[in-house]
Design a protein around this motif. Structure first.
Motif, short mmCIF file in Angstrom:
data_model
loop_
_atom_site.label_atom_id
_atom_site.label_comp_id
_atom_site.label_asym_id
_atom_site.label_seq_id
_atom_site.Cartn_x
_atom_site.Cartn_y
_atom_site.Cartn_z
N ASP A 36 84.34 63.76 57.03
CA ASP A 36 83.06 63.07 56.81
C ASP A 36 82.45 62.63 58.13
O ASP A 36 81.24 62.74 58.34
CB ASP A 36 83.25 61.88 55.87
N ALA A 54 78.95 63.86 59.82
CA ALA A 54 77.95 62.88 60.25
C ALA A 54 77.51 63.15 61.68
O ALA A 54 76.31 63.13 62.00
CB ALA A 54 78.52 61.47 60.13
N GLY A 59 86.94 59.97 54.15
CA GLY A 59 86.70 61.03 53.18
C GLY A 59 87.76 62.11 53.29
O GLY A 59 88.92 61.83 53.64
N ASN A 115 77.16 58.84 58.52
CA ASN A 115 78.54 58.94 58.04
C ASN A 115 78.67 58.54 56.57
O ASN A 115 79.35 59.21 55.78
CB ASN A 115 79.46 58.09 58.91
N ALA A 146 77.23 61.29 54.44
CA ALA A 146 78.10 62.48 54.41
C ALA A 146 79.29 62.24 53.48
O ALA A 146 79.71 63.14 52.74
CB ALA A 146 78.59 62.80 55.82
N LYS A 147 79.81 61.04 53.51
CA LYS A 147 80.94 60.69 52.66
C LYS A 147 80.60 60.87 51.18
O LYS A 147 81.39 61.37 50.40
CB LYS A 147 81.27 59.22 52.94
N ASP A 188 78.09 62.77 50.06
CA ASP A 188 77.76 64.18 49.84
C ASP A 188 79.01 65.04 49.65
O ASP A 188 78.95 66.11 49.05
CB ASP A 188 76.94 64.74 51.01
N LEU A 189 80.12 64.58 50.21
CA LEU A 189 81.36 65.36 50.09
C LEU A 189 82.08 65.14 48.77
O LEU A 189 83.07 65.79 48.48
CB LEU A 189 82.30 65.04 51.26
#
Lengths: 266, 256
Positions: A228, A232, B197, B228, B231-232, B234-235
Motif C-alpha cells: 500500500d 501511494a 495493507g 497511502n 491506496a490501502k 483501493d487494495l
C-alpha cells in the motif's frame, strides 16, 4: 511496465503458517497495482532454523531453492535475487553462481555482515563479472547496533560501492525506517548507488528529497513488506514527474542495471 | 464523501516538511479527492501551551469550509476547561491531546479528568500513538509512543468518553480492542493511516476481526502522503457501503 525491485516471498519451512496466503496476497495486490515483475528474495528460513538476518548456509540454499521454484511457477511475474550470507564466502559465491545460472537476476545481501567489510568484496566482484546488481539491506542512519542484525547504513554501502565502481548497488527501502535524509546525503555523489523507494514510510517530503539528492535516474520503485505504501508513493510520483521521468522510476532504471533481457519489455 | 480525521496544518519542528500551509493542504485534498479535513495546528503540539495555536486554527477553519478545527487541549494547564467550552461553541468535531508530547502521564489523573470532561461535553478526544516512526526521529525528539495500556485505562475511566486513536498499528489496535469490553470497544475509533495493507494484510484482518465500523479514514498529512490511506482502501475488495462507512459514515458515530 512496473518493476518491484524489492519483494519477498515466504515458503513452507518458515515460522509462518500463512505463507501461502501472504504469497498470494502479494501477487493479487501486485495485479491491482499493475506490477509486471516482482524481483524478490527469500531470507533463508525467515527465522525458523536460523536467524532472518544471519541465515545458515543450509537455510540460504533452501530459501533460494524455494524462490527458484516460485520463479518457475510464475515465470512472467517473478524474478529472484540470490540471497547469501557473506560470512560463508565459498558457499556464498557458489550459491550466487548456482542461482544466477538457474535464472536469478541479482544478489541480495541482508544484514549478516557490515557492508564495508572486506568479506563483501568477493561477492561484489562476482556481481561485476555477471553484471547483476546487489540489493543491500540498509538501516537509514544506524546510530547503534540493533538486535538480530548487523545492519549497514548508507555510508558503509557507499564505501563498498566506491571500491566497486562498476557494480550497481541498490540501497534498500529508503522508507524502511531510520533517517532517510542521512542516507540521501551519503549517496548523492556515489553514482553506482541506486535508491529503492520501498518501505512502510510515506513521509511528506521524502520523495522530493530523493529526487533532489540523486535525480530520477537513480530511483527504483519497490514495495518490500507494505504494498500500500509503495502504491501511494507511485501515485504521488505521478504528480511530481513527467511521463518519461516516471517510466525511469517504474522500470527503465531497473532495466538498465539488471541483466539484459531480465524484463519482458527490455 | 471522504473525510480525513487526521490532518495537520503548519510546520513540523523536527524536520523540513513541505506543503504545510492551509492552501497547500487544500491542494492535497483536491489531489486526493478528500472533501473535508479535520485539522490541528501542528507547531503548537510541541509548545509548552499547545492551546496558543487554537486561535489561528479557528480563524483558518472559518475561512475554509473544508477544514474542521480540532483544537489542542492540555489538562495540566488552568485554561483547559475553557478550551473545551470554546471547542464546543465553535463546532469543533473533536479535541486533541497528545500526552506524550506534553510530558503528561498518559493514564494519569489529568488525562482521566480530561477524558471525563470530554465525555460530559460530548466531545470526542483524539490521541496519536505517534507522529513519526521512532527509528527516524530527531535525536532530541524523545517523546515515547502512546502506550496501549493508557488507551485502555482512559476508555475505562469514564462511561461517556469516546476516543479516536490515530497512527496505531495492528498490534496496538488488537491489544486495546480485545482488552476492552464490547461496550468500551464501541466507544473507540481507529484511523487507518498506520495499518499495513498487503501482503501482510493487517488492515483486512482487522476489518474482519474488529469490524469495519470501528475504523475511520485518516491520513496524517502533510507529515505522511495522503495517497497511502486511499491506496490501502483501493487494495481491498470492500463493499460500497463498507468503504463509505470508513471514509465518512463511521465518523458520524464518533460525533453522535
Amino acid at each position: 511496465m512496473l518493476v518491484d525491485v524489492h519483494a519477498h516471498f515466504l515458503h513452507a519451512r518458515t515460522p509462518r503458517a500463512d505463507w501461502r496466503e501472504r504469497n498470494v496476497s502479494r501477487l493479487t495486490a501486485g495485479a491491482k497495482i499493475g506490477i509486471s515483475v516482482h524481483v524478490a528474495s527469500i531470507l533463508g528460513s525467515w527465522g525458523l532454523t536460523s536467524p532472518i538476518y544471519f541465515p545458515s548456509p543450509r537455510d540460504v540454499s533452501a530459501g533460494n531453492d524455494a524462490l527458484l521454484a516460485l520463479q518457475r511457477e510464475q515465470p512472467d511475474a517473478i524474478r529472484g535475487y540470490a540471497c547469501v550470507n557473506p560470512n560463508y564466502t565459498a558457499h556464498a559465491r557458489a550459491e550466487i553462481l548456482r542461482c544466477l545460472d538457474a535464472g536469478m537476476i541479482g544478489i541480495k545481501l541482508a544484514a549478516s555482515r557490515r557492508a564495508d567489510d572486506p568479506l563483501l568484496d568477493p561477492i561484489a566482484e562476482l556481481a561485476r563479472e555477471r553484471r547483476v546488481p546487489i540489493l543491500q539491506h540498509i538501516w537509514q542512519h544506524r546510530r547503534r547496533d540493533w538486535p538480530g542484525q548487523e545492519a549497514s547504513d548508507a555510508l558503509e554501502l557507499c564505501a563498498l560501492a566506491c571500491r566497486h565502481p562498476d557494480v550497481a548497488f541498490i540501497l534498500a527501502h529508503i522508507g524502511g525506517g531510520g533517517d532517510w535524509l542521512h542516507s540521501l546525503h551519503a549517496v548523492t555523489l556515489v553514482p553506482n548507488v541506486y535508491v529503492d523507494l520501498s518501505g512502510s514510510g510515506v513521509d511528506g517530503g521524502m520523495l522530493e528529497a530523493c529526487i533532489e539528492s540523486v535525480g530520477v535516474g537513480r530511483l527504483l520503485w519497490g514495495t518490500d513488506l507494505t504494498m500500500d505504501t509503495g502504491w501511494a508513493k507511485l501515485r504521488y510520483l505521478e504528480t511530481l514527474l513527467s511521463k518519461d521521468e516516471l517510466a525511469l522510476v517504474r522500470w527503465k532504471n531497473a532495466a538498465r542495471i539488471f541483466p539484459p533481457g531480465a524484463f519482458p519489455a527490455d | 464523501m471522504r473525510v480525513d480525521c487526521n490532518a495537520f496544518i503548519g510546520a513540523y519542528p523536527w524536520r523540513k516538511v513541505p506543503y504545510t500551509s492551509p492552501g497547500e493542504v487544500l491542494k492535497a485534498l483536491d489531489r486526493t479527492e478528500i472533501d473535508v479535513a479535520w485539522i490541528t495546528h501542528l507547531p503548537s503540539l510541541f509548545w509548552r501551551d499547545p492551546t496558543e495555536g487554537n486561535g489561528w486554527l479557528y480563524k483558518t477553519a472559518r475561512n475554509e469550509k473544508r477544514f474542521k478545527p480540532v483544537p489542542s487541549v492540555h489538562p495540566g494547564l488552568a485554561n483547559w476547561e475553557d478550551v473545551l467550552s470554546d471547542a464546543a461553541n465553535s463546532g469543533a468535531p473533536a479535541v486533541r491531546c497528545d500526552p506524550m508530547y506534553l510530558g503528561l502521564d498518559p493514564a494519569g489523573g489529568e488525562m482521566r479528568v480530561l477524558a471525563a470532561a470530554c465525555g460530559a461535553s460530548r466531545l470526542p478526544l483524539i490521541l496519536a500513538v505517534r507522529l513519526e516512526d521512532s527509528r527516524q526521529r530527531h535525536p532530541n525528539d524523545r517523546a515515547g509512543d502512546l502506550p496501549a495500556a493508557a488507551v485502555r485505562a482512559l476508555i475505562r475511566s469514564d462511561a461517556d468518553v469516546r476516543l479516536l486513536v490515530t497512527h496505531a498499528d495492528r498490534g496496538f489496535i488488537e491489544e486495546v480492542h480485545f482488552g476492552s469490553t464490547p461496550d468500551e470497544a464501541r466507544r473507540l475509533w481507529w484511523d487507518i493511516c498506520w495499518i499495513w495493507g498487503p501482503p501482510e494484510d493487517h488492515f483486512a484482518t482487522l476489518l474482519d476481526t474488529v469490524g469495519h465500523e470501528r475504523f475511520v479514514f485518516g491520513t496524517g498529512q502533510p507529515l505522511r502522503l495522503p495517497e497511502n490511506s486511499i491506496a490501502k482502501l483501493d487494495l481491498l475488495d470492500l463493499a460500497r457501503e463498507q468503504r463509505d462507512a470508513i471514509e465518512s459514515k463511521n465518523i458520524q458515530g464518533l460525533m453522535a
